[in-house]
Structures are given as structure tokens and as C-alpha cells.
Design a protein around this motif. Structure first.
Motif, short mmCIF file in Angstrom:
data_model
loop_
_atom_site.label_atom_id
_atom_site.label_comp_id
_atom_site.label_asym_id
_atom_site.label_seq_id
_atom_site.Cartn_x
_atom_site.Cartn_y
_atom_site.Cartn_z
N THR A 91 0.83 -1.21 0.00
CA THR A 91 0.00 0.00 0.00
C THR A 91 0.86 1.26 0.00
O THR A 91 0.50 2.26 -0.62
CB THR A 91 -0.95 0.01 1.22
OG1 THR A 91 -0.20 -0.22 2.42
CG2 THR A 91 -2.02 -1.05 1.08
N ILE A 105 -8.17 5.37 -5.98
CA ILE A 105 -7.99 4.03 -5.41
C ILE A 105 -6.62 3.92 -4.76
O ILE A 105 -6.48 3.44 -3.62
CB ILE A 105 -8.17 2.95 -6.48
CG1 ILE A 105 -9.64 2.89 -6.93
CG2 ILE A 105 -7.73 1.58 -5.96
CD1 ILE A 105 -9.89 1.98 -8.10
N PHE A 106 -5.58 4.37 -5.45
CA PHE A 106 -4.24 4.33 -4.90
C PHE A 106 -4.12 5.21 -3.66
O PHE A 106 -3.43 4.88 -2.69
CB PHE A 106 -3.21 4.79 -5.95
CG PHE A 106 -2.86 3.73 -6.96
CD1 PHE A 106 -3.42 2.47 -6.92
CD2 PHE A 106 -1.95 4.00 -7.98
CE1 PHE A 106 -3.11 1.50 -7.85
CE2 PHE A 106 -1.61 3.04 -8.92
CZ PHE A 106 -2.20 1.78 -8.85
N GLU A 119 -5.94 3.43 -0.65
CA GLU A 119 -5.56 2.04 -0.38
C GLU A 119 -4.92 1.89 1.00
O GLU A 119 -5.22 0.96 1.75
CB GLU A 119 -4.60 1.56 -1.48
CG GLU A 119 -4.31 0.07 -1.44
CD GLU A 119 -5.44 -0.75 -2.02
OE1 GLU A 119 -5.48 -1.95 -1.73
OE2 GLU A 119 -6.28 -0.19 -2.74
N THR A 177 -7.17 -0.78 3.27
CA THR A 177 -6.77 -2.20 3.29
C THR A 177 -6.14 -2.66 4.59
O THR A 177 -6.62 -3.63 5.20
CB THR A 177 -5.84 -2.50 2.10
OG1 THR A 177 -6.48 -2.10 0.88
CG2 THR A 177 -5.52 -3.98 2.03
#
Length: 308
Positions: A251, A272-273, A276, A280
Motif C-alpha cells: 500500500t 484508489i491508490f 488504499e 486495506t
């Protein structure tokens, strides 16, 4: 026109570019995600606190790990949930600095705790007869305090230095505030020299953290090669830690890649990046530990069945 700090009262977050048709659905998913993060982390924290048999270094460190996950996500989820329902995505100057501090200190504290957990596994497997004398409650408490205070001092210093900069723009091209992005808004790059020095010191410190983790597991693997008992202990207690470490590294790399090359990617991939790292690990870490560590799994299942 150049603005100094006294004139920049708000920042505009421009990373959220979705139509209102999708915002309710994304808001619902984000809220469910946040509730799930809180649920699984609180479940592990409460389980470890209530069970006196788990008042051991490994579980105390795991409890601290989950607390840090809650701390980091609190700096992100409430604001993004608000933004998903707002037409304008604005954050106050002080709020932006606080969010940048919380998220950066969360990341560094995660690495610090992972380092202490690696040391704990090294002592447990390579020096089992001395484990309780080395990993005493007093020493564990000192290591936990170090894991929290060192990131707070480094990131706090950086944020204080950032607050003194003259900024030329109130626009942040990201879903949330990051100190690195705020520094790019400085009118005079020469003013960020002190920030860069603190950042480089932090990079060196946490690079040594990473090297220490590698060193610890070199000895652990060497010890486990010729011992079935140690191999079983490795699979039971080290695999969750290595999984958490792998999730953390992946991540982090995603986030670094996004900051360096995000301009060449679509806004959806950039978002999204960007999130993350804040989604996550806080979800996956407690789940994996809960399933992998037998004592925690049995305790949680036991509580569930008793309630039924």
C-alpha cells in the motif's frame, strides 16, 4: 497572486470528481467500510483487554496495532463521508494540517509497531529461555511508547514547519491532506529546506526500522530451519506479522507511485491508490490475526456462542 499563510484559510480538495448519481452509493459503501473497520479492530482490542491470558507482549502489541488502525482511519473516513454528500469539498487550514499529521503519524507508527513485533518474534523464537526477562511488561510499555512518540515528534515537527510556509494556492489535488502535497504549494521552494531535512531524517530512521525487520527475520528463519517446533511457532505467529508487513509495503508503494506518477493515471485509479493505505491494512490486519491466531479465534467464537 501570492497568498501567505494568514490569507489561506481553507483548502479545496479536488480529488473527488464523481457525479451526484454515484455519490450515495459510494457514500454507503464507504460508511459500511468504516463501520467494518471499527467493528473488527474494536473486537480484537476488547478481546485482548478482557482476557488476562492475552496480557502478553505479542497480544499487547497487536492491541496497539489495532488502536493505531482506528486512529489513522478516524483522520480519513469522517471527512470523506462528509465530502461525498457535499457539493464543495473544503477543509480549513488547521483541519488540513491536523489531517496531514494524523495520516502521516499513523503510517509511521504502523511501521514502528511492525518493527517491535519483529523484535518480539525474534526473541520468542531465537532466545526463548530469555523471552520473559527481555520482553518484560516495562520494556514492552517503553517500546510501545517509542512506537507512538517518535512518529508524533517527527511528523509534529514537520507540520509545525509547514505551518510557517507562505502558500501560493489553496487547491489540493487529492482526496485528503498530505504534508508532501502542502509543501508543493509553497511560494518559495527555498523555504521548505527545513522540512526536507526533517523528512530525510525520518526516512533514514524508518529505513533502519526496515533493515532491523530484515535482520530479525534472517535470524528467525535460520533458527527455524532445523526445528519442527520453531517452524510451527513461525507459521502460527510470524506469518500474520509478515502478512501485515507485506500489506503495509504494497500500500505504501501504491501511494508513492500515485504521488510520483498519478498525473498519468485516470482520476478513478488515482483515488484508489490514494485511499488504499487507509482502507486495506485496518481491515485486513485484524481479520488475518483473528483467523490465524488460535487463542483470539477461539476467544471470539466462544463469546459469540455464549451470547447465542
Amino acid at each position: 497572486m501570492m497568498h501567505n499563510v494568514s490569507h489561506v484559510r481553507f483548502f479545496f480538495l479536488s480529488g473527488l470528481n464523481i457525479t451526484m448519481n454515484y455519490r450515495v452509493a459510494i457514500f454507503s459503501l464507504t460508511l459500511i467500510s468504516y463501520c467494518f473497520v471499527v467493528l473488527v479492530n474494536v473486537a480484537l482490542i476488547v478481546t485482548i483487554i478482557l482476557d488476562k491470558n492475552m496480557h502478553e507482549p505479542m497480544y499487547i502489541l497487536l492491541c496497539t496495532f489495532c488502536m493505531n488502525g482506528l486512529y489513522g482511519t478516524t483522520g480519513f473516513y469522517p471527512k470523506i463521508l462528509w465530502d461525498l454528500l457535499s457539493p464543495v469539498h473544503v477543509i480549513s487550514y488547521s483541519g488540513c494540517l491536523v489531517q496531514a499529521f494524523v495520516i502521516s503519524s499513523f503510517v509511521c507508527t504502523d511501521l514502528s509497531i511492525l518493527t517491535v513485533m519483529a523484535y518480539d518474534r525474534y526473541v520468542a523464537i531465537c532466545r526463548p529461555l530469555q523471552y520473559h526477562s527481555i520482553m518484560s511488561k516495562q520494556r514492552v510499555l517503553l517500546l510501545v511508547c517509542f512506537s507512538w512518540l517518535s512518529p508524533f515528534c517527527i511528523m509534529g515537527t514537520n507540520i509545525i514547519l509547514t505551518s510557517r510556509l507562505k502558500l501560493c494556492s489553496p487547491y489540493i489535488d487529492r482526496l485528503y491532506c498530505v504534508n508532501f502535497i502542502i509543501l508543493k504549494l509553497a511560494c518559495f521552494p527555498g523555504d521548505t529546506i527545513a522540512n526536507n531535512i526533517v523528512i530525510n531524517i525520518g526516512i533514514i530512521i524508518y529505513l533502519f526500522h526496515g533493515l532491523f525487520i530484515v535482520w530479525s527475520y534472517m535470524y528467525v528463519l535460520k533458527t527455524c530451519v532445523n526445528s519442527l517446533e520453531n517452524r510451527a511457532k513461525f507459521m502460527q505467529t510470524c506469518v500474520p506479522h509478515l502478512t501485515s508487513l507485506l500489506i503495509f509495503l504494497v500500500t505504501i508503494l501504491f501511494d508513492v507511485f500515485n504521488m510520483r506518477f498519478g498525473s498519468n493515471l485516470s482520476p478513478t485509479i488515482q483515488n484508489i491508490f490514494a485511499i488504499e493505505l487507509l482502507i486495506t491494512p485496518p481491515i485486513m490486519n485484524p481479520l488475518f490475526y483473528g483467523f490465524k491466531l488460535t487463542s483470539i479465534r477461539n476467544r471470539i467464537l466462544g463469546i459469540t456462542f455464549k451470547r447465542k
